[in-house]
Design an enzyme around this catalytic site. Structure first.
Site, mmCIF file in Angstrom:
data_model
loop_
_atom_site.group_PDB
_atom_site.id
_atom_site.type_symbol
_atom_site.label_atom_id
_atom_site.label_comp_id
_atom_site.label_asym_id
_atom_site.label_seq_id
_atom_site.Cartn_x
_atom_site.Cartn_y
_atom_site.Cartn_z
ATOM 1 N N ARG A 22 -35.824 19.738 31.408
ATOM 2 C CA ARG A 22 -34.573 19.514 32.113
ATOM 3 C C ARG A 22 -33.497 19.112 31.119
ATOM 4 O O ARG A 22 -33.776 18.801 29.957
ATOM 5 C CB ARG A 22 -34.732 18.415 33.167
ATOM 6 C CG ARG A 22 -35.077 17.061 32.587
ATOM 7 C CD ARG A 22 -35.213 16.012 33.678
ATOM 8 N NE ARG A 22 -35.472 14.692 33.114
ATOM 9 C CZ ARG A 22 -35.575 13.578 33.825
ATOM 10 N NH1 ARG A 22 -35.463 13.624 35.144
ATOM 11 N NH2 ARG A 22 -35.798 12.420 33.232
ATOM 12 N N ASP A 60 -48.809 14.556 27.588
ATOM 13 C CA ASP A 60 -48.259 13.213 27.433
ATOM 14 C C ASP A 60 -48.041 12.994 25.942
ATOM 15 O O ASP A 60 -48.996 12.792 25.179
ATOM 16 C CB ASP A 60 -49.214 12.165 28.003
ATOM 17 C CG ASP A 60 -48.638 10.759 27.941
ATOM 18 O OD1 ASP A 60 -47.594 10.562 27.281
ATOM 19 O OD2 ASP A 60 -49.238 9.845 28.541
ATOM 20 N N ASN A 83 -37.343 16.970 21.046
ATOM 21 C CA ASN A 83 -36.272 16.630 21.977
ATOM 22 C C ASN A 83 -36.624 15.460 22.895
ATOM 23 O O ASN A 83 -35.742 14.741 23.350
ATOM 24 C CB ASN A 83 -35.930 17.865 22.823
ATOM 25 C CG ASN A 83 -35.138 17.511 24.051
ATOM 26 O OD1 ASN A 83 -33.935 17.262 24.000
ATOM 27 N ND2 ASN A 83 -35.820 17.462 25.194
ATOM 28 N N TYR A 147 -32.787 2.103 21.635
ATOM 29 C CA TYR A 147 -32.618 3.553 21.541
ATOM 30 C C TYR A 147 -31.800 3.915 20.305
ATOM 31 O O TYR A 147 -32.169 4.802 19.531
ATOM 32 C CB TYR A 147 -31.924 4.044 22.810
ATOM 33 C CG TYR A 147 -31.549 5.509 22.818
ATOM 34 C CD1 TYR A 147 -32.499 6.486 23.093
ATOM 35 C CD2 TYR A 147 -30.232 5.910 22.597
ATOM 36 C CE1 TYR A 147 -32.152 7.829 23.130
ATOM 37 C CE2 TYR A 147 -29.877 7.249 22.630
ATOM 38 C CZ TYR A 147 -30.833 8.204 22.898
ATOM 39 O OH TYR A 147 -30.483 9.533 22.937
ATOM 40 N N LYS A 151 -32.999 6.109 17.085
ATOM 41 C CA LYS A 151 -32.328 7.335 16.651
ATOM 42 C C LYS A 151 -31.837 7.224 15.217
ATOM 43 O O LYS A 151 -31.824 8.223 14.478
ATOM 44 C CB LYS A 151 -31.173 7.659 17.596
ATOM 45 C CG LYS A 151 -31.618 8.096 18.987
ATOM 46 C CD LYS A 151 -32.468 9.360 18.952
ATOM 47 C CE LYS A 151 -32.736 9.898 20.353
ATOM 48 N NZ LYS A 151 -33.573 11.120 20.346
ATOM 49 N N THR A 181 -25.105 16.969 31.942
ATOM 50 C CA THR A 181 -26.327 17.467 32.556
ATOM 51 C C THR A 181 -26.303 17.162 34.046
ATOM 52 O O THR A 181 -25.330 16.611 34.567
ATOM 53 C CB THR A 181 -27.564 16.798 31.924
ATOM 54 O OG1 THR A 181 -27.567 15.404 32.288
ATOM 55 C CG2 THR A 181 -27.546 16.923 30.402
ATOM 56 N N LEU A 183 -27.711 14.885 35.464
ATOM 57 C CA LEU A 183 -27.743 13.438 35.665
ATOM 58 C C LEU A 183 -26.492 12.750 35.114
ATOM 59 O O LEU A 183 -26.440 11.522 35.052
ATOM 60 C CB LEU A 183 -28.984 12.844 35.001
ATOM 61 C CG LEU A 183 -30.338 13.358 35.513
ATOM 62 C CD1 LEU A 183 -31.470 12.728 34.722
ATOM 63 C CD2 LEU A 183 -30.501 13.070 37.009
#
Length: 263
Positions: A22, A60, A83, A147, A151, A181, A183
């Site tokens: 997605r 997973d 990704n 996060y 990154k 996107t 979301l």
């Protein structure tokens, strides 16, 4: 005027996109499929809407033995796109260190695990790895500090891989900004919020998943054959410096002195 030649170097190649079911990942997968590659996406859950030319495999990515078994079973691999990742909005003091560590695991350890599992394939095919990074790794990221730290580490990891694994395997990073996107409304609000946020981007809009996909295809193609250890910024020109909105000087203000220059 003749059209520019189309790069066909990815036609028939095998590409794995982690978390490509997605959003940005799905856009990347579609872009590689459009380039003629055989595309395999892997995630815990299948996509709600399968994309033509894209295969799905349940995996997973936080299970290292399962990741190693997945890549070992592939007959060939030419490109790995790391990704899979993401984070909820969470201030540092709103969770314990163990919860933040899970964010670091998903966004930094998971790409390392997949890259190591894919290495032998990529060395044989003289392939490449594309890391999907974020502008959060290069600036303060309140509400997503773990996060951003992950990154930042991912970009350094990619640069180190590019040196250790050269010349057989190229490794590059996409530094991705805000993306529209399905979301996006959860991050920026409804249409008015998205429009307001878009106006902060120099190019006047959020990226589309296809924009990120096109950049990933470029880095994996022969057009980028001499590019390794690079970070390609896909952010529409970046962020407008906050001080410009606070400054009161007009166009006729005297030129400011710069360091090392006599006034």
């Amino acid at each position: 005027m003749d059209n520019a030649p189309v790069d066909s170097s990815l036609r028939g190649s095998t590409v794995v996109v982690t978390g490509g079911t997605r959003g940005v990942g799905a856009g990347i997968a579609r872009s590689f499929a459009d380039a003629g590659a055989r595309v395999l996406v892997c995630a815990r859950r299948p996509p709600e809407q399968p994309s033509p030319g894209v295969e799905f495999a349940p995996l997973d990515l936080r299970d290292p033995p399962a990741v190693r078994a997945f890549f070992a079973a592939l007959p060939r691999l030419d490109v790995l796109v790391n990704n899979a990742g993401g984070t909820p909005y969470r201030r540092l003091t709103d969770a314990d260190a163990e919860r933040h560590a899970k964010v670091v695991e998903l966004n930094l350890i998971t790409p390392l695990t997949a890259s190591l599992a894919a290495y032998d394939h990529l060395r044989r095919s003289e392939g490449s790895i594309v890391m999907v990074g974020s502008v959060s790794g290069g600036r303060p990221s309140p509400g997503s500090a773990a996060y951003g730290a992950a990154k930042a580490g991912l970009a350094n990891l990619a640069a180190s891989m590019a040196v250790e694994w050269a010349p057989e395997v190229r490794v590059n990073t996409l530094v991705v900004g805000m993306v529209r996107t399905g979301l996006a409304h959860q991050h920026y609000g409804g249409p008015d919020g998205i429009a307001a946020v878009s106006r902060t981007v120099p190019l006047g809009r959020l990226a589309l998943p296809a924009d990120v996909g096109a950049a990933a295809v470029f880095l994996a193609s022969d057009a980028a054959a001499y590019i390794s250890g690079a970070s390609l910024q896909v952010h529409g020109g970046g962020e407008r410096p906050a001080f410009l909105d606070a400054a009161t000087a007009g166009p006729d203000a005297p030129e400011a002195p710069t360091a090392g220059r006599e006034s």
